[in-house]
Motif scaffolding. Structure first.
Motif, short mmCIF file in Angstrom:
data_model
loop_
_atom_site.label_atom_id
_atom_site.label_comp_id
_atom_site.label_asym_id
_atom_site.label_seq_id
_atom_site.Cartn_x
_atom_site.Cartn_y
_atom_site.Cartn_z
N ARG A 158 5.85 23.55 36.43
CA ARG A 158 7.24 23.50 35.97
C ARG A 158 7.53 22.15 35.33
N ILE A 159 8.05 22.19 34.10
CA ILE A 159 8.36 20.99 33.33
C ILE A 159 9.79 21.09 32.82
N ASP A 160 10.54 20.00 32.94
CA ASP A 160 11.88 19.93 32.40
C ASP A 160 12.01 18.61 31.65
N LEU A 161 11.96 18.69 30.34
CA LEU A 161 12.02 17.49 29.50
C LEU A 161 13.43 17.23 28.97
N THR A 162 14.42 17.98 29.45
CA THR A 162 15.80 17.79 29.02
C THR A 162 16.42 16.63 29.78
N LEU A 163 16.81 15.61 29.06
CA LEU A 163 17.39 14.43 29.71
C LEU A 163 18.78 14.76 30.25
N PHE A 164 19.05 14.24 31.44
CA PHE A 164 20.33 14.38 32.13
C PHE A 164 20.60 15.79 32.65
N SER A 165 19.56 16.63 32.76
CA SER A 165 19.76 17.98 33.31
C SER A 165 20.15 17.91 34.79
N SER A 166 19.60 16.94 35.53
CA SER A 166 19.97 16.82 36.95
C SER A 166 21.42 16.37 37.10
N TYR A 167 21.90 15.58 36.14
CA TYR A 167 23.30 15.16 36.17
C TYR A 167 24.21 16.35 35.88
N LYS A 168 23.80 17.20 34.93
CA LYS A 168 24.58 18.39 34.63
C LYS A 168 24.65 19.33 35.83
N GLU A 169 23.50 19.52 36.49
CA GLU A 169 23.50 20.40 37.66
C GLU A 169 24.39 19.84 38.77
N ALA A 170 24.30 18.51 38.99
CA ALA A 170 25.15 17.89 40.01
C ALA A 170 26.63 18.01 39.63
N TRP A 171 26.93 17.93 38.33
CA TRP A 171 28.33 18.05 37.89
C TRP A 171 28.85 19.47 38.09
N TYR A 172 28.08 20.47 37.68
CA TYR A 172 28.55 21.85 37.79
C TYR A 172 28.69 22.28 39.26
N ARG A 173 27.75 21.88 40.08
CA ARG A 173 27.81 22.26 41.50
C ARG A 173 28.67 21.28 42.29
N PHE A 174 28.67 20.06 41.91
CA PHE A 174 29.38 18.95 42.52
C PHE A 174 29.32 18.98 44.05
N GLY A 175 28.09 19.12 44.53
CA GLY A 175 27.85 19.01 45.96
C GLY A 175 27.27 17.66 46.29
N VAL A 176 27.56 17.17 47.48
CA VAL A 176 27.06 15.85 47.89
C VAL A 176 25.55 15.79 47.78
N ARG A 177 24.89 16.87 48.17
CA ARG A 177 23.42 16.86 48.19
C ARG A 177 22.85 16.69 46.78
N HIS A 178 23.45 17.31 45.76
CA HIS A 178 22.93 17.19 44.40
C HIS A 178 23.09 15.77 43.88
N TRP A 179 24.25 15.16 44.13
CA TRP A 179 24.44 13.78 43.68
C TRP A 179 23.55 12.83 44.47
N GLN A 180 23.30 13.13 45.73
CA GLN A 180 22.41 12.28 46.51
C GLN A 180 21.01 12.26 45.92
N PHE A 181 20.53 13.41 45.47
CA PHE A 181 19.19 13.45 44.88
C PHE A 181 19.13 12.59 43.62
N VAL A 182 20.18 12.66 42.80
CA VAL A 182 20.21 11.83 41.58
C VAL A 182 20.22 10.35 41.94
N ILE A 183 21.12 9.97 42.85
CA ILE A 183 21.27 8.56 43.20
C ILE A 183 20.03 8.04 43.93
N LEU A 184 19.46 8.86 44.82
CA LEU A 184 18.27 8.41 45.55
C LEU A 184 17.07 8.22 44.63
N ASN A 185 16.98 9.01 43.55
CA ASN A 185 15.91 8.80 42.58
C ASN A 185 16.05 7.46 41.89
N ILE A 186 17.27 6.96 41.76
CA ILE A 186 17.49 5.63 41.21
C ILE A 186 17.18 4.57 42.27
#
Length: 463
Positions: free
Chosen positions: A79-107
């Motif tokens: 599985r490959i996802d080369l679309t930049l900011f796709s994780s941010y879009k998913e976190a925005w649409y779902r806006f769950g704590v867990r999704h934003w945590q994954f984005v922030i923890l990757n940073i």
């Protein structure tokens, strides 16, 4: 990922980290003192600070490997996802704590990398060296995940990891040079951290001031409709319509705790030692004794699942009964079934009441309640997704044709195996509702038909 989970991971791999440090320490002692100093008569000394930072780097790398490989299964083959900011879009649409945590923890995960390298070796005080090393490290992780199936190769992970390394580099360089180069240079070095905090601040502020929440049915990636054959067997209306938005009975943690306590007390159960496990969207409650009880409570709409684990006792088994006996038993739990609910049997001893979008004044009742009746004349399992929503206000919806145009451009969620849409058949369309990230029940359009020959529905936001 909760703090408790991070602590659990740290504990899980602590011994592995210590073993790696000890092993590499032995290799270093042999290589430095025996080979370098004795055999080659080397004169270069290694400072204790360098050894300490090196040990921290080893521990950090092992921990990252544990989180990115050892802590997950190989369930992402190729599985490959080369679309930049796709994780941010998913976190925005779902806006769950867990999704934003994954984005922030990757940073955050790569901040120590950028912080420790300049302290370990002075050559890494050049930005190109540290950023290059970070790029090589994160690229190795993503490539290995792709080859082994232990994760996806994602452009967002590369971006977030590099951003974390840049933030760490800026922090350490700012602290190392503040005395010699002043506050102005400190602010420049800290600018990646400040810019990142401001960006997240803007995102969360914009969300806070939105009247309604976001819908998880909005796709991060549009379906590929270039080769799709579309079959439309219904006449679509081009008029915009007005539909109400409802609000779900969302609960705070304290309100959920009180609800569950009352629920258990209705059964004459002692809640003094009730165990509570809080997740961002769900609370898990346990009464552990000879007869354990458990409730999973959804904070967003107040739905819950209850289990009496005496159902596993020898001789206990579901048996059939009648609706009145079930309703009488449910009153002991404080549950009253609406008279309009449709009653049906699902299996031996398993029954369900369903309310399908029942409007009463400014209220909307929707969902189902399932109960399992046992041969000791008690109910031991309840799934209550029967929710009463309160009307907020009427909103104007797009027309059916406008919603259909979004289908034509692939603006809908597709199954994992529907990467290429070959054909879409739509035989009828209706309005429905979907719970958004703030607990509002928003109107949507539901297109019924088939995608790639498989029967399914396509949900399109209505507002």
């Amino acid at each position: 990922m909760r703090i408790q989970e991070l602590i659990g991971i740290a504990r899980e791999y602590f011994m592995l980290v210590m073993v790696a440090i000890v092993f590499l320490g032995i290799v270093f002692v042999f290589g430095y003192f025996i080979v370098y100093k004795k055999l080659f008569k080397g004169k270069k000394r290694i400072r204790p600070q360098q050894l300490l930072i090196g040990g921290l780097l080893v521990g950090y790398v092992v921990m990252v490997i544990g989180v990115t490989f050892l802590n997950r299964g190989g369930s992402y083959p190729g599985r490959i996802d080369l679309t930049l900011f796709s994780s941010y879009k998913e976190a925005w649409y779902r806006f769950g704590v867990r999704h934003w945590q994954f984005v922030i923890l990757n940073i955050v995960m790569f901040v120590p990398f950028g912080f420790l390298l300049p302290l370990w070796q002075k050559r890494f005080r050049r930005a190109t060296f540290t950023i290059g090393a970070a790029l090589l490290f994160t690229l190795s992780i993503e490539t290995f995940q792709l080859l082994t199936g232990y994760g996806m190769f994602e452009a967002d992970d590369l971006f977030n990891n590099l951003l974390g390394a840049v933030i760490g580099y800026g922090m350490v360089m700012g602290l190392l040079t503040v005395k010699s180069k002043g506050v102005k240079k400190l602010l420049i070095y800290f600018s990646p951290l400040l810019a990142t905090c401001m960006a997240f601040g803007v995102i969360f502020t914009c969300y806070h001031f939105k009247e309604f929440g976001n819908l998880a049915i909005v796709p991060v990636h549009k379906a590929d409709m270039r080769q799709a054959a579309i079959s439309l067997e219904v006449k679509l209306n081009d008029k915009e319509i007005v539909m109400p938005v409802y609000n779900a009975p969302s609960y705070t943690n304290a309100e959920a705790d009180n609800f569950v306590k009352r629920f258990f007390e209705n059964l004459d159960l002692d809640t003094t030692n009730m165990e509570i496990i809080d997740y961002p969207e769900v609370g898990i409650y346990w009464l552990r004794s000879d007869r354990s009880h458990n409730i999973w409570f959804d904070y967003l709409d107040g739905s819950y699942q209850y289990t009496d684990f005496s159902s596993h006792d020898e001789g206990k088994e579901p048996i059939d009964t009648d609706e009145e006996t079930l309703k009488e038993n449910l009153t002991a739990f404080g549950i009253v079934i609406p008279g309009e609910a449709e009653f049906r049997k699902l299996d031996v001893g398993t029954y369900e009441w369903v309310m399908n979008m029942r409007e009463t004044g400014d209220q909307l009742v929707n969902g189902s309640l399932t109960a399992v009746f046992y041969n000791d004349q008690t109910i031991k399992s309840i799934e209550n997704h029967l929710v009463t929503y309160e009307k907020v206000r009427d909103v104007q919806m797009k027309s059916e044709k406008d919603a259909y145009n979004e289908v034509l451009v692939g603006g809908f969620l597709q199954a994992m195996d529907d990467r290429q849409i070959e054909n879409v058949k739509i035989d009828h369309v209706e309005t429905g509702y979907y719970l958004d990230s703030k607990g509002f029940y928003q109107p949507i359009y539901v297109f019924h038909g088939a995608v790639n020959g498989m029967e399914r529905t396509i949900d399109i936001p209505g507002i």
